[in-house]
Design a protein around this motif. Structure first.
Motif, PDB file in Angstrom:
ATOM      1  N   ASP A 184       0.847  -1.195   0.000  1.00  0.00           N
ATOM      2  CA  ASP A 184       0.000   0.000   0.000  1.00  0.00           C
ATOM      3  C   ASP A 184       0.877   1.237   0.000  1.00  0.00           C
ATOM      4  O   ASP A 184       1.969   1.250   0.582  1.00  0.00           O
ATOM      5  CB  ASP A 184      -0.902   0.020   1.236  1.00  0.00           C
ATOM      6  CG  ASP A 184      -1.971  -1.062   1.168  1.00  0.00           C
ATOM      7  OD1 ASP A 184      -2.320  -1.447   0.046  1.00  0.00           O
ATOM      8  OD2 ASP A 184      -2.425  -1.501   2.233  1.00  0.00           O
TER       9      ASP A 184
ATOM     10  N   ARG B 238       5.667   4.083   0.211  1.00  0.00           N
ATOM     11  CA  ARG B 238       4.926   3.359   1.244  1.00  0.00           C
ATOM     12  C   ARG B 238       4.399   4.344   2.279  1.00  0.00           C
ATOM     13  O   ARG B 238       5.062   5.304   2.635  1.00  0.00           O
ATOM     14  CB  ARG B 238       5.830   2.343   1.934  1.00  0.00           C
ATOM     15  CG  ARG B 238       6.213   1.191   1.020  1.00  0.00           C
ATOM     16  CD  ARG B 238       7.065   0.209   1.738  1.00  0.00           C
ATOM     17  NE  ARG B 238       6.223  -0.619   2.583  1.00  0.00           N
ATOM     18  CZ  ARG B 238       6.542  -1.822   3.001  1.00  0.00           C
ATOM     19  NH1 ARG B 238       7.706  -2.353   2.677  1.00  0.00           N
ATOM     20  NH2 ARG B 238       5.722  -2.516   3.748  1.00  0.00           N
ATOM     21  N   THR B 239       3.214   4.056   2.791  1.00  0.00           N
ATOM     22  CA  THR B 239       2.642   4.924   3.831  1.00  0.00           C
ATOM     23  C   THR B 239       2.565   4.211   5.170  1.00  0.00           C
ATOM     24  O   THR B 239       2.282   4.853   6.183  1.00  0.00           O
ATOM     25  CB  THR B 239       1.229   5.395   3.421  1.00  0.00           C
ATOM     26  OG1 THR B 239       0.420   4.251   3.176  1.00  0.00           O
ATOM     27  CG2 THR B 239       1.293   6.285   2.204  1.00  0.00           C
ATOM     28  N   ASP B 240       2.815   2.926   5.199  1.00  0.00           N
ATOM     29  CA  ASP B 240       2.734   2.205   6.468  1.00  0.00           C
ATOM     30  C   ASP B 240       4.019   2.348   7.272  1.00  0.00           C
ATOM     31  O   ASP B 240       3.992   2.337   8.493  1.00  0.00           O
ATOM     32  CB  ASP B 240       2.386   0.732   6.242  1.00  0.00           C
ATOM     33  CG  ASP B 240       3.405   0.014   5.389  1.00  0.00           C
ATOM     34  OD1 ASP B 240       4.129   0.683   4.645  1.00  0.00           O
ATOM     35  OD2 ASP B 240       3.463  -1.234   5.471  1.00  0.00           O
TER      36      ASP B 240
END
Length: 191
Positions: free
Chosen positions: A143, A172-174
């Motif tokens: 994600d 990535r955003t996590d």
């Protein structure tokens, strides 16, 4: 998928044909048995008419019976012998029919094998089509947010090679790594 359905239908048709061919083999074998039973009956008739002809022939030579009765008995003996030959021919025909039915059953079995192969080919074609269809959607392995796009809808895209650049750059955003300059006096407040 329609070709796969067609292959399944042909398989079902081939299996039904194989069952019909097996039934024809059973029918042909029963006709052989029936013809053999007719042969036994004809042989019994020949024995009877030979005995009758021998007895009537002796009576005809002594003059006790008219010669016409002896001739009729001889003709009945000839008819019984012809009936035996007919029964033997019927046995040969029934055996030939049984061999033909067995050959048709073997052909039907090979048709079933071929239809099963067609089903496997159609299933492989469906899997290949689904794999190609899956190429219409580009998925990131994680994600994130697209930060750079190098293609637009409708562009022709080839498989990745050694000199190709990525289609998209995704961040990535996590998990994020941030570099910030923090004065040494405030470093103790950073958590």
């Amino acid at each position: 998928k329609a070709l796969l359905e067609k292959a399944h239908a042909q398989l079902a048709q081939s299996e039904a044909g194989a069952k019909a061919a097996e039934a024809a083999v059973v029918t042909a074998q029963s006709k052989v048995a029936q013809a053999e039973a007719g042969t036994s009956r004809a042989q019994t008739d020949i024995v009877r008419w030979r005995s009758e002809f021998s007895r009537i022939g002796q009576l005809a030579t002594s003059g006790s019976v008219n010669r016409q009765v002896a001739d009729e008995t001889q003709q009945k003996l000839g008819a019984a012998e012809a009936s035996l030959k007919e029964s033997e021919a019927a046995i040969d025909a029934a055996k030939a029919s049984a061999l033909q039915a067995k050959a048709e059953a073997a052909k039907a079995a090979s048709d079933v094998t071929a239809a099963k192969a067609e089903v496997r080919v159609a299933e492989a074609n469906v899997a290949e089509s689904e794999a190609q269809h899956s190429y219409l959607t580009i998925l990131a392995p994680f994600d994130g947010v697209v930060t750079m796009r190098r293609v637009d809808p409708g562009h022709f895209v080839q498989p990745a090679g050694s000199s190709s650049s990525p289609l998209f750059v995704v961040a990535r955003t996590d998990k994020m790594r941030i570099f910030v300059a923090v004065p040494e006096s405030e470093a103790a407040y950073v958590d």
